[in-house]
Design a protein around this motif. Structure first.
Motif, PDB file in Angstrom:
ATOM      1  N   PHE A   1       0.810  -1.216   0.000  1.00  0.00           N
ATOM      2  CA  PHE A   1       0.000   0.000   0.000  1.00  0.00           C
ATOM      3  C   PHE A   1       0.847   1.271   0.000  1.00  0.00           C
ATOM      4  O   PHE A   1       0.334   2.363   0.219  1.00  0.00           O
TER       5      PHE A   1
ATOM      6  N   HIS B   1      -0.234   5.039  -0.645  1.00  0.00           N
ATOM      7  CA  HIS B   1      -1.650   5.239  -0.339  1.00  0.00           C
ATOM      8  C   HIS B   1      -1.790   5.667   1.121  1.00  0.00           C
ATOM      9  O   HIS B   1      -1.105   5.145   1.982  1.00  0.00           O
TER      10      HIS B   1
ATOM     11  N   PRO C   1       2.641   6.407   4.798  1.00  0.00           N
ATOM     12  CA  PRO C   1       2.295   5.898   3.469  1.00  0.00           C
ATOM     13  C   PRO C   1       3.432   5.972   2.455  1.00  0.00           C
ATOM     14  O   PRO C   1       3.431   5.235   1.484  1.00  0.00           O
TER      15      PRO C   1
ATOM     16  N   SER D   1      -4.637   5.319   2.831  1.00  0.00           N
ATOM     17  CA  SER D   1      -5.489   4.344   3.495  1.00  0.00           C
ATOM     18  C   SER D   1      -5.722   3.168   2.547  1.00  0.00           C
ATOM     19  O   SER D   1      -5.409   3.245   1.365  1.00  0.00           O
ATOM     20  N   TYR D   2      -6.254   2.091   3.083  1.00  0.00           N
ATOM     21  CA  TYR D   2      -6.516   0.905   2.268  1.00  0.00           C
ATOM     22  C   TYR D   2      -7.766   0.206   2.787  1.00  0.00           C
ATOM     23  O   TYR D   2      -8.196   0.419   3.922  1.00  0.00           O
TER      24      TYR D   2
END
Length: 124
Positions: free
Chosen positions: A73, A76, A95, A78-79
Motif C-alpha cells: 500500500f 496510499h 504511506p 489508506s486501504y
C-alpha cells in the motif's frame, strides 16, 4: 565522512525478522537499504556513536520496520480489502514508506528535540 569507509549498519534485516515477521526477498533488499540509511542518519546526528550502541540498534530496527509496514500500500494514505462479508481497512501512518525518526527516537539517541538559542553579534 561519506564514501571514505564502509558504513556499518546497527542492525540487519534478520533483526527485523526476529522482532516482526519474515520478509520477502524484495523487502529484505529494501530493509538493507533502510537500515544503512538509518545508520547514516544516526551517525550524522549523533557523533561518536558506537557500532554496538543498543539505542541506535533499536531505533534502526524500529524506523526500518515502520517504513516497511506500508508494504503493497506504499503511496496510499489508506486501504481497504473486502472478501465476501469480511472487510479490513486502515490508515497508514507512513504511506511513503520512508524513514521517520520521532521525538522518542531522537531522545533515545540523546538528540535534543527542543530548539536552542542562537545569536549573532555581527563579528564573524
Amino acid at each position: 565522512s561519506r564514501g571514505v569507509a564502509r558504513m556499518v549498519a546497527f542492525a540487519e534485516p534478520a533483526d527485523i525478522v526476529s522482532v516482526w515477521r519474515p520478509l520477502s526477498a524484495q523487502e529484505t533488499a529494501n530493509a538493507t537499504l533502510l537500515l544503512a540509511a538509518a545508520a547514516q542518519w544516526i551517525r550524522d546526528n549523533t557523533p561518536n556513536v558506537a557500532d554496538d550502541d543498543p539505542a541506535a540498534r533499536f531505533v534502526s530496527i524500529d524506523v526500518a520496520r515502520s517504513a516497511l509496514l506500508a508494504g503493497p500500500f506504499t503511496g496510499h494514505a489508506s486501504y481497504s480489502k473486502t472478501i465476501g462479508p469480511w472487510s479490513k481497512s486502515g490508515t497508514l501512518i507512513n504511506p511513503a514508506g520512508a524513514l521517520q525518526f520521532t521525538d522518542v527516537h531522537k531522545e533515545l539517541l540523546g538528540i535534543s528535540v527542543t530548539g536552542s538559542a542562537h545569536w549573532f553579534f555581527g563579528d564573524c
